[in-house]
Design an enzyme around this catalytic site. Structure first.
Site, PDB file in Angstrom:
ATOM      1  N   ASP A 179      -6.012  -1.889   1.551  1.00 16.76           N
ATOM      2  CA  ASP A 179      -5.000  -1.276   2.400  1.00 16.76           C
ATOM      3  C   ASP A 179      -5.729  -0.738   3.634  1.00 16.76           C
ATOM      4  O   ASP A 179      -6.972  -0.625   3.654  1.00 16.76           O
ATOM      5  CB  ASP A 179      -4.228  -0.176   1.670  1.00 16.76           C
ATOM      6  CG  ASP A 179      -2.881   0.104   2.343  1.00 16.76           C
ATOM      7  OD1 ASP A 179      -2.721  -0.241   3.537  1.00 16.76           O
ATOM      8  OD2 ASP A 179      -1.989   0.680   1.699  1.00 16.76           O
TER       9      ASP A 179
HETATM   10  C1  BGC Z   1       0.367   0.645   4.271  1.00 20.81           C
HETATM   11  C2  BGC Z   1       0.469  -0.822   3.999  1.00 20.81           C
HETATM   12  C3  BGC Z   1       0.612  -1.569   5.294  1.00 20.81           C
HETATM   13  C4  BGC Z   1      -0.576  -1.224   6.196  1.00 20.81           C
HETATM   14  C5  BGC Z   1      -0.532  -1.924   7.545  1.00 20.81           C
HETATM   15  C6  BGC Z   1      -0.719   0.966   5.283  1.00 20.81           C
HETATM   16  O1  BGC Z   1      -0.687   2.299   5.643  1.00 20.81           O
HETATM   17  O2  BGC Z   1       0.120   1.343   3.077  1.00 20.81           O
HETATM   18  O3  BGC Z   1       1.558  -1.100   3.158  1.00 20.81           O
HETATM   19  O4  BGC Z   1       0.695  -2.940   5.060  1.00 20.81           O
HETATM   20  O5  BGC Z   1      -0.574   0.172   6.430  1.00 20.81           O
HETATM   21  O6  BGC Z   1       0.497  -1.430   8.325  1.00 20.81           O
END
Ligand code: BGC
Length: 842
Positions: free
Chosen positions: A261
């Site tokens: 993530d």
């Molecule tokens: C989220 C993800 C997301 C990523 C990119 C993160 O903060 O948890 O689900 O895909 O950001 O935006």
């Protein structure tokens, strides 16, 4: 050609008839991808040929995100930069797009064929934007309603969620777009998500929290998995060898890319644990860190090569080296996607209450509808955070209803004041006499309220909800206090509301008594109603501790009765029926913090005021799960859950209210009477003084706890009303005595016994009363959604397999079936199972 049939059909362990229904969809998938996909052996051969063309430095470069969430390009082997876009309810990162119903709404459809169609639609939207990786679906299990991201996910049941996820992925990937299943694993709250250490026993992990990911890998053939922010059993998921290597790659045979993530990587240990791609940029998986680690033997070349192979494998498999990902001829705003968005909103609607058949509305008798409430307009296509979609032409409930019939008059009011209005009103004074409006603002650079403030000023109000100009000086821990007086104009209840976001916290004191406390990442806004005598000033002190980033926040005090718009009751009474549209928004339900279980301030009072003025009231909820129904549910005749309905939510609501569509959604969650009845509730937050969240409820989550805790749900898992009626009959389970390896057929009839065409979801639960370990009374192991005309009967056959009977055995670390008596239950909710039959496993 053969390859594709193998890839998409073989792993779909035809567990339910649903798959038969979706065969035509699979055929389309097959046809589309046949021209591009090759066998795993062929793909590996091409990757083997590419690998030696890369230097070690180039290989390392591939392991971290590049500029703007792209991966690095290696032009001399024809590898372009690969483009990411957030999902999961729209291709949302690169401008406006179509917003589909929220993930939890898709799960509420229980329609796997449609999940695949929706995936295809997302794939089409992604190709129109040249997106290679769609960052979805999100599949974390619904453990408690407060989780700010439940709306993105597929509910509480691992089997239902797994089937929806696998079909969504098949659809997305049929368009040569890589789906990314997230967040692996146990990211079951937004509260303190970066630090939570989820303590989950082996059996619970395998039975409840991992099967969705397993289905995504084994049945959906997902190309990418995203690790979560939290820790599981003491280790960050990005460096959790058990999850990343042992389970994902070895047990399940995942051949794709495991990415982090955003910013969830914490050390170079991730490289050895199994992480392949650090996003969005390489803080650890870079040359500076990895080259010395390789030299010192901490990380092997084979480990690096495995990661590069995975990235190249996906690039080869999805044809990224051969075709331009951007399909310029596909319009970004197109009618096909719109139609899918409409269907997603319609199928997601769950009718929870319909006393006296108030719905559907009869237009020969209903000429005026009043719609009141903050969620009626503007449209709430999706909740907030990285899943929030800037939707093309989103249709609000107000506009959908207003456009639905030429002679229908629709009256509207937001019903209650919004937060910006309330925070902006001020109403405070710096002196007891109320002569000098404003509050004294004291800023403490020490980050505590000890000693003298470093800066003092007078401000008209505490209103930073829309403008977030009040920023914390970089790298400074600030503490800010506002102090003054509030003089109630009347002796009715006074309402205090405070709100912050993210990691901020606060305490509000009235006459030196603590009345509100905001903890980091918990649900906001919060309100307290206090009875105060008229014209007697009270002291107010608001102590605010901002986190590092600057966030919206605000404070308000006002007569509680002023929360409602003055004309609410009159407007409600003017309607032949009144729709009360309450719930959350992308501001109050979103990634990064949890939400409250209670409806936002003022909304319960609004419902009661409206239904007091007009008993023909339909409450329409916009929320990613259950909410407190307090003392209003008994007063309202109709309740409809819409989740977040995407671009077409307003048209779908109108179609359902007017009976053009018969609601068919079923809850993918258990809706408890009181939030405390949820077996996970006492274990949801961290143990005091630690970051540990102990999943003490074990496998007895949601409806699995009924029968163990003695608590009965308000609305059970799988429940949803229709405008028609269905009957189940003729259950037969064959063979009656089976070996664990033998497929078991569960067959029965479903009949539409009502007057309207409608869809029913037949649910098959299995119980194992003679098990040698404690097991839930019932577990969902099959389901099928069927459309039936009035009087029509369909004979359904649902197949069970060994896994449908098994539990995870912690002694052998594998799935185990105990011989003995099993029970099959068939019905249309976990608590409504009119058919029951035993069979024996020898
Ligand atoms: C989220 C993800 C997301 C990523 C990119 C993160 O903060 O948890 O689900 O895909 O950001 O935006």
């Amino acid at each position: 050609m053969k390859t594709l049939v193998f890839m998409f059909l073989k792993p779909l362990r035809v567990a339910t008839l649903t798959l038969l229904v979706s065969l035509s969809a699979i055929a389309t998938v097959t046809a589309l991808a046949q021209t591009q996909r090759r066998s795993p052996e062929e793909i590996d051969r091409e990757v083997d040929a590419l690998l030696p063309k890369l230097t070690l430095e180039q290989k390392i470069e591939l392991l971290g995100g590049g500029e703007g969430a792209f991966t690095y390009a290696i032009p001399h082997i024809g590898l372009p930069p690969l483009k990411n876009s957030d999902g999961p309810v729209g291709v949302r990162s690169w401008g406006p797009t179509t917003a589909y119903a929220a993930g939890i709404g898709l799960a509420a459809s229980w329609d796997t064929a449609f999940a695949q169609r929706l995936g295809e639609s997302l794939g089409r939207d992604a190709r129109a934007r040249g997106v290679n990786f769609l960052l979805g679906p999100g599949v974390n299990i619904y453990r408690a309603p407060m989780n700010g991201r439940n709306f993105e996910y597929f509910g509480e049941d691992p089997y239902l969620a797994g089937q929806i996820a696998a079909h969504y992925i098949l659809g997305v990937q049929s368009r040569d777009v890589v789906a990314t299943v997230k967040h692996y694993a146990a990211n079951n709250s937004e509260y303190d998500r970066d630090n939570i250490n989820a303590i989950i026993d082996e059996r619970t992990l395998r039975e409840i929290y991992l099967p969705v990911f397993e289905a995504a890998v084994k049945e959906g053939h997902v190309g990418a998995v995203m690790d979560s922010y939290n820790l599981v059993n003491g280790e960050y998921t990005t460096q959790n060898e058990f999850l990343d290597t042992e389970v994902l790659k070895k047990d399940w045979g995942f051949r794709g890319i495991l990415m982090s993530d955003w910013g969830a990587t914490h050390s170079v240990a991730a490289a050895n644990a199994g992480l392949d791609l650090e996003m969005p940029s390489p803080e650890f998986m870079n040359q500076r860190t990895l080259l010395p680690a390789i030299k010192e033997g901490q990380v092997s070349i084979a480990t690096i090569d495995d990661k590069v192979r995975r990235i190249l494998r996906i690039a080869v498999e999805f044809g990224f080296l051969n075709h331009d990902q951007t399909e310029l001829s596909t319009p970004l705003y197109n009618q096909e996607s719109r139609a899918v968005a409409l269907q997603s909103a319609e199928e997601s609607l769950v009718l929870l209450k319909n006393e006296g058949h108030l719905l559907p509305l009869d237009l020969s008798r209903v000429h005026t509808i009043t719609i009141i409430g903050p969620d009626a307009y503007p449209p709430q296509a999706s909740a907030g955070g990285s899943a929030n979609v800037d939707a093309f032409a989103p249709v609000s409930f107000l506009t959908g209803l207003s456009d639905a019939a030429p002679n229908l008059k629709v009256l509207w009011s937001p019903g209650i004041k919004d937060l910006s209005q309330l925070f902006g009103a001020g109403n405070f004074s710096t002196d007891e006499q109320g002569k000098h409006p404003g509050l004294r603002q004291e800023e403490f650079d020490s980050g505590t309220f000890v000693g003298k403030p470093d800066r003092v000023s007078v401000v008209p109000n505490v209103d930073h909800w829309e403008d977030t100009e009040f920023t914390t000086p970089a790298n400074k821990k600030l503490a800010v206090r506002w102090a003054g007086y509030y003089t109630p104009p009347t002796s009715e209840a006074t309402c205090f509301i405070a709100a912050t976001k993210g990691g901020d916290s606060y305490r509000l004191y009235v006459n030196e008594r603590l009345v509100l406390q905001g903890l980091p990442h918990r649900g906001e806004p919060q309100a307290a109603e206090i009875d105060l005598p008229a014209s007697r000033p009270v002291s107010v002190r608001f102590d605010y501790l901002p986190d590092n980033d600057h966030r919206p926040f605000g404070l308000a005090a006002f007569p509680a009765a002023d929360m409602l718009e003055p004309n609410v009751r009159k407007l409600a009474a003017l309607g032949d029926v009144v729709v009360v549209s309450v719930g959350f928004t992308s501001e109050t339900e979103k990634e990064g913090h949890d939400r409250t279980y209670e409806l936002p301030p003022g909304q319960e009072d609004l419902i009661k005021a409206v239904v007091g003025a007009n008993p023909h009231a339909i409450v329409v909820l916009t929320v990613g799960g259950s909410v407190a129904t307090g003392d209003w549910l008994d007063r309202v005749p109709a309740l409809l859950q819409t989740w977040y309905g995407g671009s077409e939510a307003g048209n779908a609501l109108a179609a359902a209210l007017l009976g053009r569509v018969t609601p068919s959604g079923k809850l993918p969650i258990t809706w408890w009477r009181r939030v405390e009845d949820n077996p996970a509730y006492p274990n949801y937050y961290e143990e005091p003084g630690t970051h540990e969240v102990k999943y003490r409820e074990g496998v007895f989550l949601g409806y699995r706890a009924v029968g163990k805790t003695g608590k009965k749900p308000l609305f059970p898992f799988g429940f949803g009303l229709s405008y028609t009626m269905f009957a189940f009959s003729h259950l037969s389970v064959t063979p009656q005595v089976a070996s664990p390896e033998e497929p078991i057929s569960v067959s029965f009839d479903v009949q539409n016994t009502g007057q309207q065409t409608g869809a029913e979801v037949a649910q098959v639960y299995v119980g194992d009363p003679s098990a040698t370990v404690p097991r839930p009374e019932k577990e969902l192991k099959g389901f099928e959604r069927v459309e039936l005309r009035p009087g029509e009967t369909k004979h359904l056959v649902v197949k069970l397999n060994k896994r449908s009977l098994a539990y995870w055995d912690v002694n052998t670390h594998g799935w185990k079936v105990d011989p003995g008596q099993f029970v099959v239950y068939v019905g249309d909710a976990s608590e409504y199972v009119p058919l029951r039959q035993e069979f024996t496993v020898r």
